[in-house]
Scaffold this motif. Structure first.
Motif, PDB file in Angstrom:
ATOM      1  N   GLU A  14      24.695   5.554  -8.694  1.00 32.33           N
ATOM      2  CA  GLU A  14      24.725   5.253 -10.124  1.00 32.33           C
ATOM      3  C   GLU A  14      24.561   3.754 -10.240  1.00 32.33           C
ATOM      4  OE1 GLU A  14      27.885   5.466 -13.667  1.00 32.33           O
ATOM      5  OE2 GLU A  14      27.453   7.378 -12.676  1.00 32.33           O
ATOM      6  N   ARG A  15      23.497   3.344 -10.899  1.00 33.04           N
ATOM      7  CA  ARG A  15      23.196   1.916 -11.054  1.00 33.04           C
ATOM      8  C   ARG A  15      23.139   1.598 -12.540  1.00 33.04           C
ATOM      9  NH1 ARG A  15      17.962  -1.263  -8.539  1.00 33.04           N
ATOM     10  NH2 ARG A  15      18.330  -3.194  -9.669  1.00 33.04           N
ATOM     11  N   GLU A  16      23.992   0.685 -12.952  1.00 27.80           N
ATOM     12  CA  GLU A  16      24.070   0.278 -14.359  1.00 27.80           C
ATOM     13  C   GLU A  16      24.281   1.485 -15.265  1.00 27.80           C
ATOM     14  OE1 GLU A  16      20.447  -1.954 -14.843  1.00 27.80           O
ATOM     15  OE2 GLU A  16      21.117  -3.479 -13.413  1.00 27.80           O
ATOM     16  N   GLY A  17      25.116   2.413 -14.798  1.00 29.20           N
ATOM     17  CA  GLY A  17      25.463   3.584 -15.584  1.00 29.20           C
ATOM     18  C   GLY A  17      24.416   4.686 -15.612  1.00 29.20           C
ATOM     19  N   LYS A  18      23.362   4.546 -14.817  1.00 28.03           N
ATOM     20  CA  LYS A  18      22.296   5.547 -14.792  1.00 28.03           C
ATOM     21  C   LYS A  18      22.160   6.133 -13.397  1.00 28.03           C
ATOM     22  CE  LYS A  18      19.750   3.268 -18.431  1.00 28.03           C
ATOM     23  NZ  LYS A  18      18.588   2.477 -18.784  1.00 28.03           N
ATOM     24  N   PRO A  19      21.906   7.451 -13.305  1.00 29.35           N
ATOM     25  CA  PRO A  19      21.710   8.071 -11.989  1.00 29.35           C
ATOM     26  C   PRO A  19      20.344   7.688 -11.412  1.00 29.35           C
ATOM     27  CG  PRO A  19      21.381   9.694 -13.720  1.00 29.35           C
ATOM     28  CD  PRO A  19      21.800   8.420 -14.393  1.00 29.35           C
ATOM     29  N   LYS A  20      20.356   7.014 -10.271  1.00 30.88           N
ATOM     30  CA  LYS A  20      19.129   6.534  -9.638  1.00 30.88           C
ATOM     31  C   LYS A  20      19.021   7.054  -8.219  1.00 30.88           C
ATOM     32  CE  LYS A  20      17.581   3.774 -12.866  1.00 30.88           C
ATOM     33  NZ  LYS A  20      16.231   3.842 -13.391  1.00 30.88           N
ATOM     34  N   SER A  21      17.804   7.068  -7.704  1.00 31.40           N
ATOM     35  CA  SER A  21      17.562   7.477  -6.327  1.00 31.40           C
ATOM     36  C   SER A  21      16.564   6.548  -5.661  1.00 31.40           C
ATOM     37  CB  SER A  21      17.025   8.907  -6.266  1.00 31.40           C
ATOM     38  OG  SER A  21      18.011   9.817  -6.667  1.00 31.40           O
ATOM     39  N   SER A  22      16.747   6.382  -4.361  1.00 29.36           N
ATOM     40  CA  SER A  22      15.799   5.685  -3.495  1.00 29.36           C
ATOM     41  C   SER A  22      15.205   6.730  -2.569  1.00 29.36           C
ATOM     42  CB  SER A  22      16.514   4.627  -2.642  1.00 29.36           C
ATOM     43  OG  SER A  22      17.184   3.685  -3.424  1.00 29.36           O
ATOM     44  N   LEU A  23      13.934   6.603  -2.278  1.00 25.17           N
ATOM     45  CA  LEU A  23      13.274   7.508  -1.341  1.00 25.17           C
ATOM     46  C   LEU A  23      12.770   6.685  -0.166  1.00 25.17           C
ATOM     47  CD1 LEU A  23      11.262   9.691  -3.867  1.00 25.17           C
ATOM     48  CD2 LEU A  23      13.508  10.137  -2.876  1.00 25.17           C
ATOM     49  N   ILE A  55       4.164  17.984   5.638  1.00 25.26           N
ATOM     50  CA  ILE A  55       4.190  17.433   6.997  1.00 25.26           C
ATOM     51  C   ILE A  55       5.332  18.010   7.835  1.00 25.26           C
ATOM     52  CG2 ILE A  55       3.016  15.322   6.234  1.00 25.26           C
ATOM     53  CD1 ILE A  55       5.707  13.853   6.570  1.00 25.26           C
ATOM     54  N   GLY A  56       6.121  18.900   7.258  1.00 24.55           N
ATOM     55  CA  GLY A  56       7.162  19.600   8.010  1.00 24.55           C
ATOM     56  C   GLY A  56       8.416  18.787   8.294  1.00 24.55           C
ATOM     57  N   VAL A  57       8.834  17.959   7.348  1.00 26.63           N
ATOM     58  CA  VAL A  57      10.027  17.132   7.506  1.00 26.63           C
ATOM     59  C   VAL A  57      10.998  17.458   6.376  1.00 26.63           C
ATOM     60  CG1 VAL A  57      10.883  14.749   7.521  1.00 26.63           C
ATOM     61  CG2 VAL A  57       8.714  15.281   8.610  1.00 26.63           C
ATOM     62  N   ASP A  58      12.271  17.600   6.711  1.00 23.65           N
ATOM     63  CA  ASP A  58      13.296  17.832   5.693  1.00 23.65           C
ATOM     64  C   ASP A  58      13.764  16.511   5.106  1.00 23.65           C
ATOM     65  OD1 ASP A  58      13.331  20.609   6.104  1.00 23.65           O
ATOM     66  OD2 ASP A  58      14.805  20.426   7.722  1.00 23.65           O
ATOM     67  N   ILE A  59      14.180  16.546   3.838  1.00 24.25           N
ATOM     68  CA  ILE A  59      14.755  15.373   3.190  1.00 24.25           C
ATOM     69  C   ILE A  59      16.268  15.424   3.386  1.00 24.25           C
ATOM     70  CG2 ILE A  59      15.100  14.130   1.016  1.00 24.25           C
ATOM     71  CD1 ILE A  59      12.509  15.475  -0.004  1.00 24.25           C
ATOM     72  N   HIS A  60      16.833  14.382   3.966  1.00 23.37           N
ATOM     73  CA  HIS A  60      18.278  14.276   4.124  1.00 23.37           C
ATOM     74  C   HIS A  60      18.794  13.396   2.992  1.00 23.37           C
ATOM     75  CE1 HIS A  60      18.100  15.292   8.681  1.00 23.37           C
ATOM     76  NE2 HIS A  60      17.460  16.162   7.931  1.00 23.37           N
ATOM     77  N   GLU A  61      19.787  13.895   2.271  1.00 24.77           N
ATOM     78  CA  GLU A  61      20.259  13.214   1.075  1.00 24.77           C
ATOM     79  C   GLU A  61      21.660  12.641   1.266  1.00 24.77           C
ATOM     80  OE1 GLU A  61      19.317  15.082  -2.678  1.00 24.77           O
ATOM     81  OE2 GLU A  61      18.171  16.618  -1.620  1.00 24.77           O
ATOM     82  N   TYR A  62      21.866  11.457   0.680  1.00 26.37           N
ATOM     83  CA  TYR A  62      23.145  10.762   0.738  1.00 26.37           C
ATOM     84  C   TYR A  62      23.476  10.213  -0.643  1.00 26.37           C
ATOM     85  CZ  TYR A  62      22.337  10.743   5.773  1.00 26.37           C
ATOM     86  OH  TYR A  62      22.093  11.114   7.070  1.00 26.37           O
ATOM     87  N   THR A  63      24.744  10.258  -1.005  1.00 23.05           N
ATOM     88  CA  THR A  63      25.226   9.596  -2.211  1.00 23.05           C
ATOM     89  C   THR A  63      25.968   8.351  -1.759  1.00 23.05           C
ATOM     90  OG1 THR A  63      25.392  11.688  -3.379  1.00 23.05           O
ATOM     91  CG2 THR A  63      26.643   9.838  -4.288  1.00 23.05           C
ATOM     92  N   LEU A  64      25.497   7.186  -2.226  1.00 27.48           N
ATOM     93  CA  LEU A  64      25.978   5.906  -1.724  1.00 27.48           C
ATOM     94  C   LEU A  64      26.265   4.916  -2.843  1.00 27.48           C
ATOM     95  CD1 LEU A  64      23.181   5.493   0.962  1.00 27.48           C
ATOM     96  CD2 LEU A  64      25.475   6.348   1.363  1.00 27.48           C
ATOM     97  N   LYS A  65      26.735   3.737  -2.433  1.00 26.53           N
ATOM     98  CA  LYS A  65      26.913   2.632  -3.364  1.00 26.53           C
ATOM     99  C   LYS A  65      25.539   2.104  -3.766  1.00 26.53           C
ATOM    100  CE  LYS A  65      31.062   1.000  -1.004  1.00 26.53           C
ATOM    101  NZ  LYS A  65      31.650  -0.132  -0.271  1.00 26.53           N
ATOM    102  N   PRO A  66      25.398   1.584  -4.986  1.00 22.76           N
ATOM    103  CA  PRO A  66      24.110   0.985  -5.376  1.00 22.76           C
ATOM    104  C   PRO A  66      23.925  -0.386  -4.729  1.00 22.76           C
ATOM    105  CG  PRO A  66      25.696   0.715  -7.144  1.00 22.76           C
ATOM    106  CD  PRO A  66      26.366   1.568  -6.082  1.00 22.76           C
ATOM    107  N   SER A  67      22.694  -0.818  -4.638  1.00 20.30           N
ATOM    108  CA  SER A  67      22.402  -2.115  -4.021  1.00 20.30           C
ATOM    109  C   SER A  67      22.988  -3.272  -4.823  1.00 20.30           C
ATOM    110  CB  SER A  67      20.889  -2.297  -3.866  1.00 20.30           C
ATOM    111  OG  SER A  67      20.261  -2.313  -5.130  1.00 20.30           O
ATOM    112  N   THR A  68      23.245  -3.062  -6.103  1.00 19.90           N
ATOM    113  CA  THR A  68      23.796  -4.123  -6.940  1.00 19.90           C
ATOM    114  C   THR A  68      25.228  -4.485  -6.566  1.00 19.90           C
ATOM    115  OG1 THR A  68      24.380  -2.451  -8.589  1.00 19.90           O
ATOM    116  CG2 THR A  68      22.310  -3.661  -8.927  1.00 19.90           C
TER     117      THR A  68
END
Length: 127
Positions: free
Chosen positions: A38-47, A88-101
Motif C-alpha cells: 500500500e503506497r500513499e493509501g493505494k494498493p500498488k504492485s511491482s512486477l 514461458i512456463g514460469v509461475d508468479i510468486h507473490e509477496y506482500t511487503l513494505k512500500p519503497s517509500t
C-alpha cells in the motif's frame, strides 16, 4: 555473484518492456515476482523477472509500484504479465511487503527485497 535490481520504470508503459524481455529470453527467466504493498493509501504492485546469472552477475528486472494490486483492482497490465509467464512456463510468486517509500533510498529498498528473496530461496546465497 552480484545480484542487482534493474529498474525499468514504474510500470505504466515500462511493463511492456518487461513482458518483451520475458518473451524474447524465456530460457533466461528463472522466476517471476509480484510485490504488493500500500503506497500513499493505494494498493500498488511491482512486477519483476529474475534472470539467469550472466557470468558473476544476476539481474532482476523490475517495474516498481506502478500498477494497481490486481487482487484489489483488476488491470490489463498484470493480465499481460501473467499471460507472458504462462507462455514461458514460469509461475508468479507473490509477496506482500513494505512500500519503497518507507526507505530513505531506493537502494536500501532493493537490499530489503534481496534479503526476502534469498530467505525464500528465490535467489541463491552469495558465494
Amino acid at each position: 555473484m552480484r545480484q542487482k535490481f534493474i529498474e525499468l520504470g514504474e510500470g505504466y508503459t515500462d511493463i511492456y518492456e518487461l513482458i518483451e524481455l520475458g518473451r524474447q529470453m524465456p530460457s533466461r527467466v528463472k522466476g517471476a515476482l509480484a510485490f504488493h504493498c500500500e503506497r500513499e493509501g493505494k494498493p500498488k504492485s511491482s512486477l519483476a523477472l529474475i534472470m539467469a546469472p550472466a557470468d558473476k552477475f544476476q539481474p532482476i528486472y523490475i517495474c516498481r509500484e506502478g500498477i494497481p494490486n490486481p487482487h484489489e483492482i483488476p488491470n490489463t497490465r498484470y493480465d499481460l504479465f501473467k499471460r507472458m509467464t504462462e507462455e514461458i512456463g514460469v509461475d508468479i510468486h507473490e509477496y506482500t511487503l513494505k512500500p519503497s517509500t518507507m526507505f530513505p533510498e531506493t537502494e536500501l529498498y532493493y537490499q530489503y527485497l534481496i534479503g526476502i528473496l534469498r530467505s525464500n530461496k528465490e535467489l541463491p546465497r552469495l558465494t
